[in-house]
Design a protein around this motif. Structure first.
Motif, mmCIF file in Angstrom:
data_model
loop_
_atom_site.group_PDB
_atom_site.id
_atom_site.type_symbol
_atom_site.label_atom_id
_atom_site.label_comp_id
_atom_site.label_asym_id
_atom_site.label_seq_id
_atom_site.Cartn_x
_atom_site.Cartn_y
_atom_site.Cartn_z
ATOM 1 N N VAL A 92 0.823 -1.171 -0.021
ATOM 2 C CA VAL A 92 -0.035 0.049 0.124
ATOM 3 C C VAL A 92 0.962 1.259 -0.053
ATOM 4 C CG1 VAL A 92 -1.768 1.215 1.221
ATOM 5 C CG2 VAL A 92 -1.833 -1.141 1.184
ATOM 6 N N GLY A 93 0.590 2.141 -0.927
ATOM 7 C CA GLY A 93 1.366 3.450 -1.061
ATOM 8 C C GLY A 93 2.636 3.285 -1.710
ATOM 9 N N PHE A 94 3.068 2.228 -2.019
ATOM 10 C CA PHE A 94 4.445 1.806 -2.761
ATOM 11 C C PHE A 94 4.542 2.345 -4.338
ATOM 12 C CE2 PHE A 94 6.282 -1.821 -0.166
ATOM 13 C CZ PHE A 94 6.140 -1.046 0.945
ATOM 14 N N LYS A 95 5.122 3.157 -4.689
ATOM 15 C CA LYS A 95 5.049 3.800 -6.233
ATOM 16 C C LYS A 95 6.428 4.214 -6.731
ATOM 17 C CE LYS A 95 3.204 8.439 -4.490
ATOM 18 N NZ LYS A 95 2.380 9.087 -4.415
ATOM 19 N N ALA A 96 6.499 4.311 -7.698
ATOM 20 C CA ALA A 96 7.656 4.454 -8.775
ATOM 21 C C ALA A 96 7.540 5.722 -9.704
ATOM 22 C CB ALA A 96 8.385 3.258 -9.251
ATOM 23 N N GLN A 97 8.509 6.343 -9.978
ATOM 24 C CA GLN A 97 8.247 7.439 -11.092
ATOM 25 C C GLN A 97 9.636 7.680 -11.637
ATOM 26 O OE1 GLN A 97 7.063 11.356 -9.494
ATOM 27 N NE2 GLN A 97 6.443 12.092 -11.642
ATOM 28 N N ALA A 98 9.682 7.684 -12.769
ATOM 29 C CA ALA A 98 10.954 7.663 -13.728
ATOM 30 C C ALA A 98 10.868 9.228 -14.241
ATOM 31 C CB ALA A 98 10.896 6.646 -14.728
ATOM 32 N N GLN A 99 12.076 9.743 -13.963
ATOM 33 C CA GLN A 99 12.307 11.354 -14.683
ATOM 34 C C GLN A 99 13.424 11.337 -15.169
ATOM 35 O OE1 GLN A 99 12.006 13.532 -10.808
ATOM 36 N NE2 GLN A 99 9.722 13.899 -11.338
ATOM 37 N N GLY A 100 13.524 10.894 -16.514
ATOM 38 C CA GLY A 100 14.936 10.960 -17.331
ATOM 39 C C GLY A 100 15.810 9.841 -16.807
ATOM 40 N N ALA A 101 16.919 10.186 -16.305
ATOM 41 C CA ALA A 101 17.802 9.054 -15.927
ATOM 42 C C ALA A 101 17.384 8.705 -14.456
ATOM 43 C CB ALA A 101 19.346 9.418 -16.381
ATOM 44 N N ARG A 102 16.711 9.172 -13.901
ATOM 45 C CA ARG A 102 16.373 9.036 -12.517
ATOM 46 C C ARG A 102 15.277 8.221 -12.010
ATOM 47 N NH1 ARG A 102 17.728 14.339 -9.064
ATOM 48 N NH2 ARG A 102 20.076 13.887 -8.988
ATOM 49 N N GLY A 120 23.634 4.202 -20.412
ATOM 50 C CA GLY A 120 23.304 2.992 -21.234
ATOM 51 C C GLY A 120 22.053 2.403 -20.614
ATOM 52 N N ILE A 121 21.502 2.866 -19.608
ATOM 53 C CA ILE A 121 20.384 2.069 -18.778
ATOM 54 C C ILE A 121 19.055 3.149 -19.159
ATOM 55 C CG2 ILE A 121 19.534 1.201 -16.879
ATOM 56 C CD1 ILE A 121 21.499 -0.488 -17.911
ATOM 57 N N LYS A 122 18.070 2.515 -19.512
ATOM 58 C CA LYS A 122 16.716 3.386 -19.341
ATOM 59 C C LYS A 122 15.778 2.908 -18.564
ATOM 60 C CE LYS A 122 17.434 4.588 -24.334
ATOM 61 N NZ LYS A 122 17.012 4.508 -25.984
ATOM 62 N N VAL A 123 15.413 3.597 -17.852
ATOM 63 C CA VAL A 123 14.216 3.131 -16.978
ATOM 64 C C VAL A 123 12.413 3.852 -17.176
ATOM 65 C CG1 VAL A 123 14.664 5.047 -15.275
ATOM 66 C CG2 VAL A 123 13.643 2.669 -14.447
ATOM 67 N N GLU A 124 11.670 2.887 -17.158
ATOM 68 C CA GLU A 124 10.282 3.279 -17.538
ATOM 69 C C GLU A 124 9.518 3.169 -16.459
ATOM 70 O OE1 GLU A 124 9.384 1.596 -21.260
ATOM 71 O OE2 GLU A 124 10.784 2.662 -22.409
ATOM 72 N N THR A 125 8.437 3.625 -16.288
ATOM 73 C CA THR A 125 7.391 3.320 -15.207
ATOM 74 C C THR A 125 6.014 3.344 -16.048
ATOM 75 O OG1 THR A 125 7.307 5.496 -14.423
ATOM 76 C CG2 THR A 125 8.647 3.807 -13.207
ATOM 77 N N PRO A 126 5.471 2.162 -16.724
ATOM 78 C CA PRO A 126 4.193 2.310 -17.435
ATOM 79 C C PRO A 126 3.211 2.563 -16.301
ATOM 80 C CG PRO A 126 5.454 0.253 -17.750
ATOM 81 C CD PRO A 126 6.338 0.939 -16.853
ATOM 82 N N THR A 127 3.189 2.015 -15.110
ATOM 83 C CA THR A 127 2.217 2.379 -14.090
ATOM 84 C C THR A 127 2.926 2.662 -12.977
ATOM 85 O OG1 THR A 127 2.067 0.168 -13.437
ATOM 86 C CG2 THR A 127 0.460 0.583 -14.822
ATOM 87 N N PRO A 128 2.284 3.031 -11.928
ATOM 88 C CA PRO A 128 3.125 3.554 -10.551
ATOM 89 C C PRO A 128 3.742 2.403 -9.841
ATOM 90 C CG PRO A 128 1.351 4.828 -10.580
ATOM 91 C CD PRO A 128 1.011 3.981 -11.827
ATOM 92 N N THR A 129 3.081 1.189 -10.391
ATOM 93 C CA THR A 129 3.755 -0.099 -9.532
ATOM 94 C C THR A 129 4.468 -0.959 -10.269
ATOM 95 O OG1 THR A 129 1.715 -1.155 -9.999
ATOM 96 C CG2 THR A 129 1.905 0.094 -8.096
ATOM 97 N N GLU A 130 4.789 -0.434 -11.657
ATOM 98 C CA GLU A 130 5.669 -1.335 -12.474
ATOM 99 C C GLU A 130 6.978 -0.472 -12.772
ATOM 100 O OE1 GLU A 130 3.728 -2.796 -15.978
ATOM 101 O OE2 GLU A 130 1.971 -3.204 -14.863
ATOM 102 N N ILE A 131 8.047 -1.310 -12.824
ATOM 103 C CA ILE A 131 9.193 -0.428 -13.250
ATOM 104 C C ILE A 131 9.991 -1.501 -14.344
ATOM 105 C CG2 ILE A 131 11.452 0.141 -12.870
ATOM 106 C CD1 ILE A 131 10.565 0.330 -9.720
ATOM 107 N N VAL A 132 10.344 -0.789 -15.621
ATOM 108 C CA VAL A 132 10.967 -1.482 -16.659
ATOM 109 C C VAL A 132 12.272 -1.236 -16.867
ATOM 110 C CG1 VAL A 132 10.764 -2.157 -19.145
ATOM 111 C CG2 VAL A 132 8.966 -1.874 -17.676
ATOM 112 N N ILE A 133 13.600 -1.700 -16.849
ATOM 113 C CA ILE A 133 14.674 -1.550 -16.890
ATOM 114 C C ILE A 133 15.382 -1.826 -18.232
ATOM 115 C CG2 ILE A 133 17.066 -1.316 -15.897
ATOM 116 C CD1 ILE A 133 15.412 -1.669 -12.930
ATOM 117 N N LYS A 134 15.667 -1.188 -18.922
ATOM 118 C CA LYS A 134 16.376 -1.437 -20.454
ATOM 119 C C LYS A 134 17.637 -1.060 -20.477
ATOM 120 C CE LYS A 134 11.927 -1.345 -22.600
ATOM 121 N NZ LYS A 134 10.982 -0.719 -23.737
ATOM 122 N N GLY A 135 18.347 -1.973 -21.331
ATOM 123 C CA GLY A 135 19.855 -1.905 -21.955
ATOM 124 C C GLY A 135 20.409 -2.625 -22.559
ATOM 125 N N VAL A 136 21.537 -2.554 -23.252
ATOM 126 C CA VAL A 136 22.059 -3.499 -24.058
ATOM 127 C C VAL A 136 23.005 -4.432 -23.466
ATOM 128 C CG1 VAL A 136 22.235 -1.768 -26.025
ATOM 129 C CG2 VAL A 136 24.011 -1.774 -24.601
#
Length: 177
Positions: A92-102, A120-136
């Motif tokens: 409850v209340g756990f959330k994430a937000q991506a802001q550029g490289a943060r 070289g690492i990109k981070v996205e948050t499609p929803t506040p409770t999901e984190i997607v970390i991408k890179g080569v």
């Protein structure tokens, strides 16, 4: 010889490999990666494929030929397709937000957690409770995902915390009177 090292790596279209005396560089559509080459392994590029063979009959050279093949295969896949790790926040209340490289995390502590992403690492948050970390770089993507998970690993009684999407958390039974 290592059974893994016996299978060649087929290079997809758009991927270039340059071999030098002590480095292997792989360049593709998503980026460029370099790795130091082990002296006991001979790498040969021909007909759009890479083959690996030990230069001597030592056990270490045989083992490292398979290791080098696996590492270079990961590099080839990374520059052509890329890697990603998905994390989910449970609580409850756990959330994430991506802001550029943060990545800003609110995980139930008295303070927010800010994680700066390396180059070289990109981070996205499609929803506040999901984190997607991408890179080569496969190792770097996994390392960053593990560091984010370590801020609040899943606890065994309610399952709250940061977990990988495919992770199964075994919930313990509470004490009975």
């Amino acid at each position: 010889m290592s059974r893994i090292a016996k299978s060649p790596i087929k290079l997809p279209a758009g991927v270039e490999v340059s071999l030098s005396a002590n480095t292997i560089a792989v360049k593709g559509g998503l980026g460029k990666l370099e790795r130091a080459q082990y002296a006991g392994v001979k790498v040969v590029q021909d007909n759009g494929a890479l083959t690996f063979a030990p230069t001597n009959e030592s056990q270490e050279a045989h083992a490292m030929s398979g290791t080098m093949r696996a590492l270079v295969a990961g590099m080839v896949e990374g520059v052509s397709k890329g890697f990603e790790r998905k994390l989910s926040l449970v609580g409850v209340g756990f959330k994430a937000q991506a802001q550029g490289a943060r990545l800003n995390l609110s995980l139930g502590f008295s303070h927010p957690i800010v994680k700066d992403m390396p180059e070289g690492i990109k981070v996205e948050t499609p929803t506040p409770t999901e984190i997607v970390i991408k890179g080569v770089d496969k190792q770097l993507v996994g390392q960053i995902a593990a560091e984010v998970r370590a801020f609040r690993p899943p606890e065994p009684y309610k399952g709250k915390g940061v977990r990988y999407v495919d992770e199964v958390v075994v919930i313990k039974e509470t004490k009975k009177k």
